[in-house]
Write an enzyme that holds these catalytic residues in place. Structure first.
Site, PDB file in Angstrom:
ATOM      1  N   CYS A 135       0.816  -1.216   0.000  1.00  0.00           N
ATOM      2  CA  CYS A 135       0.000   0.000   0.000  1.00  0.00           C
ATOM      3  C   CYS A 135       0.846   1.261   0.000  1.00  0.00           C
ATOM      4  O   CYS A 135       2.022   1.249   0.348  1.00  0.00           O
ATOM      5  CB  CYS A 135      -0.865   0.076   1.259  1.00  0.00           C
ATOM      6  SG  CYS A 135      -1.860  -1.377   1.539  1.00  0.00           S
ATOM      7  N   GLY A 180       0.602   0.152  -5.099  1.00  0.00           N
ATOM      8  CA  GLY A 180      -0.656  -0.595  -5.070  1.00  0.00           C
ATOM      9  C   GLY A 180      -1.518  -0.219  -6.245  1.00  0.00           C
ATOM     10  O   GLY A 180      -1.787   0.965  -6.449  1.00  0.00           O
ATOM     11  N   ASN A 183      -0.556   1.362   5.754  1.00  0.00           N
ATOM     12  CA  ASN A 183       0.426   0.605   4.981  1.00  0.00           C
ATOM     13  C   ASN A 183       1.189  -0.292   5.947  1.00  0.00           C
ATOM     14  O   ASN A 183       1.715   0.188   6.941  1.00  0.00           O
ATOM     15  CB  ASN A 183       1.386   1.574   4.274  1.00  0.00           C
ATOM     16  CG  ASN A 183       2.562   0.871   3.596  1.00  0.00           C
ATOM     17  OD1 ASN A 183       3.652   1.420   3.497  1.00  0.00           O
ATOM     18  ND2 ASN A 183       2.354  -0.334   3.128  1.00  0.00           N
ATOM     19  N   GLY A 184       1.234  -1.585   5.621  1.00  0.00           N
ATOM     20  CA  GLY A 184       1.930  -2.537   6.492  1.00  0.00           C
ATOM     21  C   GLY A 184       1.030  -3.715   6.779  1.00  0.00           C
ATOM     22  O   GLY A 184      -0.090  -3.792   6.269  1.00  0.00           O
ATOM     23  N   TYR A 216      13.657  -2.998  -4.204  1.00  0.00           N
ATOM     24  CA  TYR A 216      12.666  -3.125  -5.282  1.00  0.00           C
ATOM     25  C   TYR A 216      11.476  -2.183  -5.174  1.00  0.00           C
ATOM     26  O   TYR A 216      11.060  -1.586  -6.159  1.00  0.00           O
ATOM     27  CB  TYR A 216      12.129  -4.563  -5.319  1.00  0.00           C
ATOM     28  CG  TYR A 216      10.898  -4.703  -6.192  1.00  0.00           C
ATOM     29  CD1 TYR A 216      11.020  -4.786  -7.577  1.00  0.00           C
ATOM     30  CD2 TYR A 216       9.621  -4.706  -5.640  1.00  0.00           C
ATOM     31  CE1 TYR A 216       9.890  -4.878  -8.388  1.00  0.00           C
ATOM     32  CE2 TYR A 216       8.489  -4.799  -6.444  1.00  0.00           C
ATOM     33  CZ  TYR A 216       8.628  -4.890  -7.809  1.00  0.00           C
ATOM     34  OH  TYR A 216       7.525  -4.972  -8.603  1.00  0.00           O
TER      35      TYR A 216
HETATM   36  P1  AMP Z   1       9.074 -14.000 -10.579  1.00  0.00           P
HETATM   37  O1  AMP Z   1       8.792 -13.993 -12.033  1.00  0.00           O
HETATM   38  O2  AMP Z   1       7.957 -14.585  -9.780  1.00  0.00           O
HETATM   39  O3  AMP Z   1      10.400 -14.621 -10.233  1.00  0.00           O
HETATM   40  O4  AMP Z   1       9.125 -12.475 -10.122  1.00  0.00           O
HETATM   41  C1  AMP Z   1      10.302 -11.757 -10.278  1.00  0.00           C
HETATM   42  C2  AMP Z   1      10.013 -10.351 -10.697  1.00  0.00           C
HETATM   43  O5  AMP Z   1       9.032  -9.801  -9.838  1.00  0.00           O
HETATM   44  C3  AMP Z   1      11.259  -9.500 -10.608  1.00  0.00           C
HETATM   45  O6  AMP Z   1      11.428  -8.808 -11.824  1.00  0.00           O
HETATM   46  C4  AMP Z   1      10.997  -8.566  -9.453  1.00  0.00           C
HETATM   47  O7  AMP Z   1      11.421  -7.260  -9.758  1.00  0.00           O
HETATM   48  C5  AMP Z   1       9.507  -8.585  -9.283  1.00  0.00           C
HETATM   49  N1  AMP Z   1       9.089  -8.591  -7.861  1.00  0.00           N
HETATM   50  C6  AMP Z   1       9.748  -9.000  -6.782  1.00  0.00           C
HETATM   51  N2  AMP Z   1       9.025  -8.850  -5.661  1.00  0.00           N
HETATM   52  C7  AMP Z   1       7.843  -8.326  -6.039  1.00  0.00           C
HETATM   53  C8  AMP Z   1       6.669  -7.923  -5.354  1.00  0.00           C
HETATM   54  N3  AMP Z   1       6.569  -8.044  -4.044  1.00  0.00           N
HETATM   55  N4  AMP Z   1       5.657  -7.410  -6.072  1.00  0.00           N
HETATM   56  C9  AMP Z   1       5.755  -7.304  -7.396  1.00  0.00           C
HETATM   57  N5  AMP Z   1       6.837  -7.662  -8.114  1.00  0.00           N
HETATM   58  C10 AMP Z   1       7.877  -8.169  -7.453  1.00  0.00           C
END
Ligand code: AMP
Length: 486
Positions: A23, A49, A123-124, A264
């Site tokens: 969020c 979000g 948020n949290g 990230y």
């Molecule tokens: P995956 O394809 O499941 O391995 O997701 C990896 C990708 O998702 C990477 O490019 C990350 O930048 C991104 N990512 C990592 N954590 C999150 C998150 N919590 N929410 C959305 N995207 C994420």
């Protein structure tokens, strides 16, 4: 009729709701354009979000609310914003796992208590929300959402303290886990951070008004000046243009600001606790290049998540940086598509390789993290079919081995590829010639340069606040909202 399978799915959904929320929050007090400013603030926080959003505004006597599923730009038009008058507003953007993507969970939550009207944007994630909820339900409380944040509203409504401010503090003293909040009472904007300081929250000034926002990029967009970040465990009360600071919670020994916000989640143009996100990510890329050097012709980022780390890797290694994959910006984040089938499709829609740059080349492909492994499996195949000779994957963070219980959406441990596979197995699964993750030690070293302590539970499996995983009584079922069809 009771259907065990359907009930199990609903329970899973309800559990998921409680733990996986991402969020952004925003609040402004004392500005003639409060709703418009909140709209812009939420716009800048959209990356935090994308499923639902909402704004509550107040003239002091009357309160107005609009919440809906969808992106800020789609939910709020000029006409809607005109219907949100007053010099005071708070707003929220939310993403949750598929189970929780329902309008009733859209924030800010509003309640009329015997002490006055309140609206809360959170948020949290609160790790003890399930047991508090069970306790309150046992005493007759009726919850109208499945979100953990509602326990704050319920506790506040039941508190025996006098003012809404005291009631809020009373409620927050009972919850455990992560909260960065903005709260609207009839006459005050209250902003609060949990004692560990998991999530960010900054204060700014705009034309004499006070502004609170999850990230400083929101202050930049509205032209506010950055005042300061809230301290962990701090509650600020802004009333009639004056700010009062309270520290009502038992302090903890060290701060646990989420390191994944830096890696990230936050926008690179934001400063988190006065640390610039872009600079930090570049430092991670440099450290990655030192730890996992490889002879190659080009460094290619996974856009946008690996971009800044790839720049750092390229600078440190001396290997040229090339954007050899083009990202279609009109596709939503791959990770958040609700079903695995769509996720696979999403990766192809989202990135396309630039054959002219890749043909015959040895590539270092840089991303910030691997979650399920879906993205990289597709991208490595794509780069090879566009002519890449070798693909070496470099990840600017340690392996993600544990879910986050403090407000970052991560799947269950079983779904995390690094929790269930060795690095060599992951390399084979994603089809890379080599794979290198930044070590936890290297991350700690780079994080050591930050002006605060961090939580790295998703990488270290060391959770600073014990997580309560409680089973919901099996007879429980939920009302499901159905969309109107035209
Ligand atoms: P995956 O394809 O499941 O391995 O997701 C990896 C990708 O998702 C990477 O490019 C990350 O930048 C991104 N990512 C990592 N954590 C999150 C998150 N919590 N929410 C959305 N995207 C994420």
């Amino acid at each position: 009729m009771f259907c065990p399978r359907r009930n199990a799915a609903l329970l899973k959904e309800r559990e998921a709701d409680r733990f996986h929320d991402e969020c952004g929050v925003f609040g402004v007090h004392g500005h003639s354009e409060a709703a418009n400013i909140t709209y812009l603030g939420l716009y800048a926080l959209q990356h935090r979000g994308q499923e639902s959003c909402g704004i509550v505004s107040s003239t002091g006597r009357e309160h107005y609310v609009h919440r809906s599923m969808g992106l800020v730009a789609d939910v709020f038009g000029e006409k809607t914003l005109e219907k949100l008058p007053g010099r005071f507003a708070i707003g929220h953007v939310r993403y949750s796992t598929s189970g929780g993507s329902q309008l009733r969970n859209a924030q800010p939550f509003c309640a009329t208590t015997d002490g006055g009207t309140v609206a809360i944007a959170h948020n949290g994630n609160l790790v003890n929300a399930p047991s508090i909820r069970r306790e309150l339900e046992g005493r007759g409380a009726i919850f109208s959402t499945t979100a953990d944040s509602e326990v704050i509203v319920q506790l506040l409504a039941r508190s025996r303290e006098r003012s809404l401010e005291e009631r809020l503090i009373d409620a927050l003293s009972r919850v455990k886990g992560a909260f960065s909040l903005v709260v609207m009472t009839p006459d005050a904007l209250i902003a609060a951070r949990d004692p560990h300081g998991f999530r960010p929250l900054s204060l700014g000034r705009l034309d004499g008004a006070w502004v609170a926002a999850s990230e400083t990029c929101a202050l930049d967009l509205i032209g506010a000046t950055f005042e300061r970040d809230l301290d962990p465990g701090e509650v600020v009360v802004i009333r009639r243009g004056r700010l009062r600071t309270l520290r009502p919670f038992t302090p903890v020994e060290t701060e646990h600001f989420c390191v994944f916000e830096h890696i990230y989640f936050a926008r690179p143009d934001s400063n988190l606790n006065r640390n610039n996100v872009y600079t930090f990510r570049k430092e991670l890329g440099r450290a990655l290049a030192r730890e996992h050097a490889i002879p190659a012709d080009v460094v290619v980022p996974v856009l946008d998540s690996g971009n800044t780390a790839a720049l750092g890797y390229a600078e440190e290694s001396g290997i040229p940086y090339e954007q050899a994959m083009i990202r279609n910006h009109y596709v939503r984040r791959t990770f958040i598509e609700p079903a695995q089938a769509i996720r696979h499709f999403g990766v192809k829609v989202k990135h396309n390789a630039v054959r002219g740059v890749l043909e015959g080349k040895r590539i270092v492909l840089v991303d910030d993290s691997i979650v399920r492994g879906t993205t990289l499996t597709k991208l490595v195949t794509m780069l090879r079919s566009a002519g890449a000779r070798e693909v070496h994957v470099r990840i600017a963070a340690p392996p993600t081995i544990g879910p986050c219980y403090y407000g970052i959406d991560t799947p269950t441990r079983e779904e995390l590829i690094a929790a269930t596979h060795s690095q060599e197995e992951i390399r084979r699964l994603i089809g890379a010639d080599s794979l290198g993750y930044l070590s936890l030690e290297a991350l700690s070293k780079v994080s050591g340069g930050l002006k605060h302590g961090t939580c790295d539970a998703c990488f270290s499996d060391k959770y600073p606040v014990a997580v309560e995983v409680e089973k919901v009584p099996p007879q429980l079922s939920l009302f499901r909202e159905v969309e109107e069809e035209r």
